[in-house]
Design a protein around this motif. Structure first.
Motif, PDB file in Angstrom:
ATOM      1  N   LYS A 187       0.651  12.073 -10.049  1.00 19.82           N
ATOM      2  CA  LYS A 187      -0.060  13.355  -9.961  1.00 19.82           C
ATOM      3  C   LYS A 187       0.896  14.518 -10.198  1.00 19.82           C
ATOM      4  O   LYS A 187       0.541  15.526 -10.838  1.00 19.82           O
TER       5      LYS A 187
ATOM      6  N   GLY B 124       0.820  -1.212   0.000  1.00 21.04           N
ATOM      7  CA  GLY B 124       0.000   0.000   0.000  1.00 21.04           C
ATOM      8  C   GLY B 124       0.846   1.250   0.000  1.00 21.04           C
ATOM      9  O   GLY B 124       0.530   2.238  -0.685  1.00 21.04           O
ATOM     10  N   VAL B 125       1.921   1.224   0.799  1.00 21.83           N
ATOM     11  CA  VAL B 125       2.804   2.401   0.839  1.00 21.83           C
ATOM     12  C   VAL B 125       3.431   2.649  -0.525  1.00 21.83           C
ATOM     13  O   VAL B 125       3.514   3.784  -1.005  1.00 21.83           O
TER      14      VAL B 125
ATOM     15  N   THR C  18       2.242   1.742  -3.478  1.00 22.88           N
ATOM     16  CA  THR C  18       1.198   2.205  -4.410  1.00 22.88           C
ATOM     17  C   THR C  18       0.873   3.682  -4.213  1.00 22.88           C
ATOM     18  O   THR C  18       0.745   4.460  -5.176  1.00 22.88           O
ATOM     19  N   MET C  19       0.740   4.109  -2.967  1.00 22.58           N
ATOM     20  CA  MET C  19       0.443   5.520  -2.675  1.00 22.58           C
ATOM     21  C   MET C  19       1.578   6.415  -3.137  1.00 22.58           C
ATOM     22  O   MET C  19       1.366   7.517  -3.662  1.00 22.58           O
ATOM     23  N   SER C  20       2.808   5.954  -2.976  1.00 23.43           N
ATOM     24  CA  SER C  20       3.959   6.741  -3.420  1.00 23.43           C
ATOM     25  C   SER C  20       3.941   6.916  -4.932  1.00 23.43           C
ATOM     26  O   SER C  20       4.171   8.015  -5.450  1.00 23.43           O
ATOM     27  N   ASN C  21       3.636   5.821  -5.660  1.00 20.82           N
ATOM     28  CA  ASN C  21       3.558   5.917  -7.119  1.00 20.82           C
ATOM     29  C   ASN C  21       2.435   6.850  -7.558  1.00 20.82           C
ATOM     30  O   ASN C  21       2.560   7.621  -8.516  1.00 20.82           O
ATOM     31  N   TYR C  22       1.300   6.802  -6.875  1.00 18.81           N
ATOM     32  CA  TYR C  22       0.152   7.658  -7.224  1.00 18.81           C
ATOM     33  C   TYR C  22       0.498   9.131  -7.049  1.00 18.81           C
ATOM     34  O   TYR C  22       0.187   9.977  -7.892  1.00 18.81           O
ATOM     35  N   ASP C  23       1.197   9.460  -5.950  1.00 21.07           N
ATOM     36  CA  ASP C  23       1.588  10.860  -5.726  1.00 21.07           C
ATOM     37  C   ASP C  23       2.540  11.343  -6.804  1.00 21.07           C
ATOM     38  O   ASP C  23       2.448  12.492  -7.286  1.00 21.07           O
ATOM     39  N   LYS C  24       3.460  10.469  -7.213  1.00 23.48           N
ATOM     40  CA  LYS C  24       4.414  10.873  -8.250  1.00 23.48           C
ATOM     41  C   LYS C  24       3.725  11.070  -9.601  1.00 23.48           C
ATOM     42  O   LYS C  24       4.053  11.992 -10.362  1.00 23.48           O
TER      43      LYS C  24
ATOM     44  N   THR D 137       9.059  -0.705  -7.938  1.00 22.24           N
ATOM     45  CA  THR D 137       7.929  -1.506  -7.446  1.00 22.24           C
ATOM     46  C   THR D 137       8.257  -2.996  -7.487  1.00 22.24           C
ATOM     47  O   THR D 137       7.932  -3.761  -6.592  1.00 22.24           O
TER      48      THR D 137
END
Length: 373
Positions: free
Chosen positions: A243, A232-233, A235-241, A283
């Motif tokens: 954006k 989860g951590v 995935t959230m990091s990839n999503y922020d990048k 990842t």
């Protein structure tokens, strides 16, 4: 060299009296074996040890016991003839070079814990020194009483200490006399108590197996939770990048001239593609590391779950515990488990119990030394 007061001791009764009496664990085990034989007639033993004066306190250390070859009764009076003394001196010289005989022990059924004048007279004649010891034990009820020779009489004392230390002299004596005491490894006693004991051992084994399984499942669940959190951590990091990249593209589109917009977008797209590829590599690497951590934890859990077996195998290979005929009780041990460790099956459970004079096989404790058949 001055004798040091033992540190590993077990108090029995009220020890406020003087002198302080210390009985080594092998000797106490030997007393129990003699009680097994004293069914109809009394059986005695000579006590071997040291009398120590330290500052204002007096100590008696009993680290040996020699069975009397013949303890006779004349009416209610004990009789020790020359043959009994001669045999005792020979055994003492053979097994306890520096030992001094400083008292005696008697096991008899239905013992009355009082000393009459004839017993006092015999003790004073045989052991005239102050602070010598007389021990009287009921071979049926296993109750005992200690008496000390002081003030020209045998005076009752309230308690004593059992202490634990290396005692090769008494160990060798007990091994050499095991056949005389009627202990044979092939003996089996098929009685109700033995069957009940085996049932208890089996029930305890099942409970321990269930506990190990429960602990293993708990640890595996914890590892899975950690793995999900790690994913989860990432995935959230990839999503922020992603954006951040999108915001950069929008800014370029708004600020660039129409003729430069296409070139800028192509350049930015190349950067976005490179960033995504890098993130994919990160990842792919992180789950592998997580799986590695998971594998290490599962291995560690497996080690914990099987720790008892590894420890037992190590002891068995090294031959340190039980290799010399004496087994020191470890945490979690039962007589059945000790039989399984030392002989590979449970058939010697009763022999170990009888060898050490145990009326109840459940009453063993960590650090106790057991004589192996």
């Amino acid at each position: 060299m001055e004798r040091q007061i033992p540190k590993n001791v077990r108090q029995i009764g009220n020890v406020s009296d003087t002198p302080k009496i210390y009985v080594e664990d092998y000797v106490d085990t030997f007393f129990t074996q003699l009680c097994e034989k004293a069914v109809e007639t009394p059986i005695g033993a000579f006590l071997v040890g040291d009398l120590v004066q330290c500052e204002e306190e007096e100590y008696v250390y009993i680290y040996g016991a020699i069975q009397m070859h013949d303890l006779k009764l004349s009416g209610t009076e004990y009789v020790l003839d020359e043959n009994a003394w001669k045999a005792a001196y020979e055994d003492c010289k053979q097994y306890f070079d520096d030992g001094e005989m400083l008292g005696w022990f008697v096991a008899r059924p239905g013992a009355v814990f009082q000393v009459d004048s004839s017993t006092v007279k015999l003790h004073k004649k045989s052991f005239p020194k102050e602070n010598t010891i007389f021990i009287l034990k009921d071979s049926v009820e296993r109750e005992e009483m200690y008496f000390v020779h002081k003030c020209n009489d045998l005076m009752e004392v309230g308690g004593h200490y059992t202490y634990y230390e290396k005692n090769p002299c008494m160990q060798n004596y007990m091994i050499s006399t095991r056949k005389k005491n009627g202990v044979c490894p092939s003996e089996t006693v098929e009685d109700r108590a033995a069957k009940d004991f085996r049932s208890i051992v089996r029930a305890r084994g099942e409970q321990q197996s269930q506990k190990r399984t429960s602990h293993l499942m708990h640890a595996v669940s914890a590892c899975l939770v950690l793995f999900v959190i790690a994913m989860g951590v990432v995935t959230m990091s990839n999503y922020d990048k992603m954006k951040s990249v999108k915001s950069a593209i929008d800014g370029i589109e708004a600020a660039a001239e129409p003729e430069e917009k296409e070139e800028a977008i192509q350049e930015t797209s190349g950067n976005v593609t490179a960033a995504i590829e890098n993130e994919q590599e990160v990842t792919e690497t992180q789950p592998q590391e997580t799986e590695s951590v998971e594998g290490q934890k599962e291995d560690g859990i497996s080690d914990v779950a099987g720790g008892d077996d590894l420890n037992h195998e190590s002891v068995k290979m090294q031959g340190e515990n039980g290799g010399d005929g004496i087994y020191v009780v470890e945490s979690g041990d039962t007589l059945a488990m000790i039989s399984k460790k030392m002989y590979g099956d449970l058939s010697h459970t009763d022999a170990i119990s009888k060898m050490n004079g145990l009326s109840d096989g459940n009453l063993i404790y960590v650090g106790q030394k057991l004589l192996l058949p």
